[in-house]
Motif scaffolding. Structure first.
Motif, short mmCIF file in Angstrom:
data_model
loop_
_atom_site.label_atom_id
_atom_site.label_comp_id
_atom_site.label_asym_id
_atom_site.label_seq_id
_atom_site.Cartn_x
_atom_site.Cartn_y
_atom_site.Cartn_z
N TYR A 260 0.82 -1.21 0.00
CA TYR A 260 0.00 0.00 0.00
C TYR A 260 0.85 1.27 0.00
N PHE A 261 1.87 1.29 0.83
CA PHE A 261 2.64 2.52 0.99
C PHE A 261 3.49 2.81 -0.25
N VAL A 264 1.05 4.28 -2.80
CA VAL A 264 0.80 5.70 -2.53
C VAL A 264 1.99 6.55 -3.02
N ASN A 291 -12.74 4.37 1.47
CA ASN A 291 -11.96 5.58 1.23
C ASN A 291 -10.53 5.41 1.71
N SER A 292 -9.61 5.95 0.95
CA SER A 292 -8.21 5.97 1.40
C SER A 292 -7.49 7.06 0.62
N TYR A 293 -6.34 7.40 1.10
CA TYR A 293 -5.50 8.38 0.41
C TYR A 293 -5.17 7.86 -0.98
N LYS A 294 -4.94 6.55 -1.05
CA LYS A 294 -4.63 5.95 -2.35
C LYS A 294 -5.79 6.18 -3.32
N ASP A 296 -8.00 8.49 -3.24
CA ASP A 296 -8.03 9.92 -3.60
C ASP A 296 -7.04 10.20 -4.72
#
Lengths: 308, 621
Positions: A260-261, A264, A291-294, A296
């Protein structure tokens, strides 16, 4: 006699010490105030750097008596100390010229191999205290408690001197030397070691140009690296490299396998770049229900792509 | 300061099962105006019914505790003392003995002697010649004599009850605790002021949340306070959110070391950090022990002042259980786990084949100081049988003076802590009086022994995700990763040799470590699975017993606190539950974690006790 630090390093060192191919001076270090010692790079059968070697000659004074130590040292290509060879007739000695025993040599192996040794934190003057103690090491005082396990009894200054030669400023010098020798075969050989520390050495020492030159190797390291390596390597990639089709093809097939990181980190970098349709599709497939920063970042990419 | 809790039962009061009027005066010992050298212990109040005071003199009798009481009338009163003999489980001799004095005169018998369990001991008839009376507790031994309350009655048939429910009713009625607790409303109520709760409070407050921080001791810091003296452990400022831990760095002590002098733990630094936040209302000395629930939501948490008994209700849309024991979750009906899970349950290689209750224990640490001249220590007759072979000829007891492994960490806290005291005193008394080389200890004075136990493990509340050993060892990074845990998987067990020597009740422990790379703890481990508005930080998060071995370190707990403080700001701003953050607003939390809430410019001086973390470039040997 070859001292084996561990099985793996030991094998490398045997290769290194037995390398018949010609050496070339890579750099030099000061082993004592006045003695500069050349360090040579050893090459493998294909002429690719294998390791570093130096014959160390240094005076050591244990209390009032001084000795000359002569010994062969070996380091790997990223400056990690690999081990040493004693030279016939030049065995190490302790106080009063008492020769090192087999147990002393074994202990020295561990001492020199420990790059986090407490010996790093003390100056030579701090090693011995002039107080009464049951831990008398010489005529003048007692070895301080903090380094008791980091020395061979009766050879505190020898251990200190050798440890600093093995693990001191030389590490930086050797890393620089290796970085100066970067070429496809060397980088390939390093990446083939599949070693996290080597991977980090490479991305920490690559120029933008190096990233371009050794792109396939970098991508292999991203696939094989553990922990946060992929994230960190992606963050170091020069932005324009991401435009290259090789890179976009690579991430098309590997995006969903990145953690994941790392995903991103990559998405952040891709925001300013035109992406292939395949890559967009691959990225879009990883959109999550939650929802996640990814998410977005992906949605921003999609908006940008649909409205260039 | 409080007003003294003495209430007269002049009005007709009926309590469960006793069809008669209580006609007495109840004086709570913890409410004494002058505590002298006695200390308040609330650790077992949910089990034995009340906070009590204890003469923790480490072998030297402590100064008297005293208070004045106004009686309704002069006359003869029967007096009862609620106390116990804490060494009764191990010896026929009582360690903690004390007298009760009325106007400076002993009522004629010693207490703390007769009864193994908490109960009322009849102290005879006393003549009250003036309405205003001074009552004192006079310590005789310096060895943890304890008193919960004193009851005076003129009614010969009026005997105060020992049953906890009836006693509770008596307290409620006589102390006027039956009135509705004062209710205050906040955005976010945090129960527990250890590193996790304190960081959660500051984090939320800095993001604009109105916070109540409720702590059941007079100091903040929990296991890292000067009451327990365990230093912070593990690393901060790690990938993937290097700004997490800035707050831990800001408020944590600059010096490391377990069982060191008080100033090492910098209680004031933590307190000041909280007081600096205008959005935090701090409630020290309040122990939360009641929860009002509506469906799957907590409405109110009610906490009792450990000194006055006064109750307050904390109302909020969102709560955090940072109690360590998972008390709030437990009271609210949250799912929880205790003990060790079987290997099969989470497929963990380190788990035992069968589930059991072998938790990690409670540390009672201690140390001595060297004086210029010899000093004696009582040759105690109530200690465990001791020999040279059993003794530990040392001057400091570290974390590995650990008791209670395999016992109930919530219900048996008093026993576990007391056993810790018993072995420290047994060993020390032996070294000072009988040890073959006792001259070595001649000038040593027992300077400090903890009476607040350092607890490692109790209830773990179940979240939407349970972190296990496999996540950690496989570096199974999850998208909702938050604060990274970085200590080894460090599980404690009874020291086998000690266990053998002390007939199954070990007091020394060993640690077994499994090295891991830092691993970001999933956000789903930080909120309850079935109580919608409850988050947790600290050792009561949603992890298996094995995974607890790493997340339980206090720097990690502090960073988890930072994270749930951030989550609280999102819950407050968007009026959502923690689960809804995970589902619908997680990017907001990620952004906050990237920015951090602590001061990034303070140099990191906490370079102690970082642990055997495997860093990125290291390999497992």
């Amino acid at each position: 006699m070859i001292r084996l630090l561990s099985f793996f390093v030991g094998i490398l060192m045997i290769i290194c010490s037995q390398s018949k191919f010609d050496d070339q001076a890579a750099c030099s270090i000061d082993v004592a105030d006045t003695i500069q010692t050349a360090i040579y790079v050893k090459l493998d059968s294909l002429g690719i750097p294998e390791c570093y070697h130096a014959r160390i000659f240094t005076p050591v004074c244990e209390t009032e008596r001084c000795y000359a130590i002569e010994i062969d040292f070996y380091w790997d290509l990223i400056g990690r100390f690999m081990g040493y060879d004693t030279i016939p007739g030049q065995g190490l000695t302790k106080l009063d010229h008492i020769p090192f025993t087999e147990a002393d040599y074994n202990k020295l192996d561990g001492i020199l191999a420990n790059s986090n040794s407490p010996l790093a934190s003390f100056s030579k003057e701090e090693l011995v205290k002039n107080t009464r103690s049951s831990e008398l090491d010489g005529f003048t005082g007692a070895t301080i408690r903090e380094i008791k396990d980091a020395i061979v009894n009766g050879a505190v200054y020898s251990c200190y001197t050798l440890w600093h030669i093995a693990n001191g400023v030389v590490v930086d010098s050797l890393q620089k030397a290796t970085a100066q020798m970067f070429n496809r075969s060397l980088v390939n050989k390093l990446v083939d070691q599949n070693n996290q520390e080597v991977y980090y050495f490479l991305i920490d020492n690559f120029s933008d140009e190096d990233f371009r030159s050794y792109l396939p190797e970098v991508l292999i390291s991203i696939s094989n690296g553990k922990g946060y390596y992929a994230k960190n390597a992606i963050e170091k990639l020069p932005e324009d490299i991401l435009k290259e089709s090789l890179v976009q093809t690579y991430f098309t097939t590997s995006f969903d396998k990145l953690d994941y990181f790392a995903q991103v980190a990559l998405l952040k970098k891709l925001s300013k770049i035109t992406l292939s349709e395949d890559l967009i599709t691959a990225i879009k497939k990883t959109l999550d229900d939650r929802n996640s920063y990814k998410n977005d970042l992906i949605n921003n990419l999609l908006i940008k792509e649909s409205d260039p | 300061m409080r007003t003294i809790s003495i209430f007269l039962a002049c009005i007709a009061i009926y309590f469960t099962g006793i069809a008669k009027k209580p006609n007495g005066i109840l004086v709570e010992a913890e409410s004494f105006k002058n505590k002298g050298g006695w200390v308040i212990d609330q650790q077992s109040m949910d089990v034995m019914g009340s906070p009590y005071i204890m003469a923790h003199g480490m072998g030297t009798p402590v100064a008297d505790a005293s208070t004045s009481v106004t009686f309704p009338k002069k006359g003869t009163y029967r007096i009862f003392i609620r106390t116990r003999n804490w060494t009764a489980p191990w010896s026929s001799v009582a360690a903690g003995q004390f007298e009760v004095q009325i106007n400076g005169k002993s009522i004629g018998q010693k207490f703390g002697i007769s009864n193994k369990d908490w109960s009322w001991v009849y102290g005879g008839a006393v003549e009250v010649e003036d309405e205003n009376v001074e009552i004192s507790l006079h310590d005789l031994t310096g060895f943890n004599g304890r008193c919960d309350a004193i009851y005076f009655t003129q009614d010969k048939t009026d005997i105060p009850p020992d049953e906890i429910e009836k006693l509770d009713a008596l307290r409620v009625n006589l102390l006027g605790l039956d009135k509705e607790p004062e209710e205050t409303e906040f955005d976010f109520v945090i129960i527990g002021g250890g590193m996790a709760g304190t960081c959660a409070a500051i984090s939320a407050a800095r993001l604009g949340v109105k916070v109540a921080l409720v702590q059941n001791r007079p100091v903040l810091g929990g296991n890292n306070s000067s009451e327990v003296r365990v230093h912070l452990g593990a690393r901060i400022n790690l990938e993937p959110y290097p700004a997490l831990g800035n707050l831990v760095n800001e408020i944590g002590p600059g010096k490391g070391g377990n069982a060191q002098p008080k100033d090492y733990y910098e209680d004031d630094k933590k307190l000041q950090a909280v007081l600096n936040e205008s959005n935090i209302s701090l409630f020290l000395n309040y122990h939360a022990n009641q929860v009002e629930v509506d469906g799957d939501k907590i409405i109110n948490v009610i906490a009792e002042n450990i000194e006055t008994g006064e109750r307050k209700a904390f109302k909020a849309p969102l709560f955090a259980d940072c109690t360590g024991d998972g008390t709030i979750g437990y009271l609210a009906g949250a799912d929880y786990m205790t003990g060790r899970e079987s290997r099969e349950q989470f497929n963990e290689p380190t788990a035992p084949l069968e589930a059991d209750n072998l938790t990690m224990g409670i540390s009672v640490q201690w140390f001595s100081e060297t004086l210029d001249e010899p000093i004696s220590f009582p040759d105690i007759k109530w200690g465990l049988p001791w020999t040279d072979e059993k003794s530990f000829a040392i001057t400091r007891g570290d974390w590995d003076w650990e008791t209670g492994m395999g016992r109930d960490m919530v219900r048996e806290t008093e026993f576990i802590r007391d056993y810790g005291l018993l072995v420290v005193y047994s060993n020390w008394s032996y070294l000072k009086n009988h040890y073959s080389n006792k001259e070595k200890f001649e000038n040593e004075k027992l300077k400090w022994v903890a009476y607040i136990g350092g607890k490692r493990e109790s209830r773990r509340l179940v979240g939407d995700y349970i972190l296990t050993e496999n996540d950690l060892t496989n570096q199974n990074f999850l998208p909702d990763g938050t604060a990274p845990t970085s200590w080894t998987i460090d599980l404690h067990y009874p020291d086998p040799e000690n266990l053998k020597k002390f007939e199954g009740e070990a007091f020394r422990s060993i640690a077994k470590h499994i090295k891991i790379y830092p691993y970001p703890i999933p956000f789903r481990c930080l909120y309850s699975k079935n109580i919608d508005n409850l988050m947790m930080a600290g050792r009561d998060i949603s992890v298996s017993h094995v995974a607890l071995g790493t997340v339980r370190l206090m720097r990690t707990g502090g960073m988890i606190g930072e994270v749930i403080g951030m989550a609280a700001s999102i819950c407050t701003d968007k009026n959502v539950t923690p689960r809804e953050i995970y589902l619908n607003h997680f990017s907001d939390l990620e952004k906050l974690m990237i920015n951090g809430v602590g001061d990034p410019d303070i140099p990191n001086i906490q370079d102690y006790n970082l642990g055997g973390t495997l860093m990125e470039t290291e390999t497992i040997e």
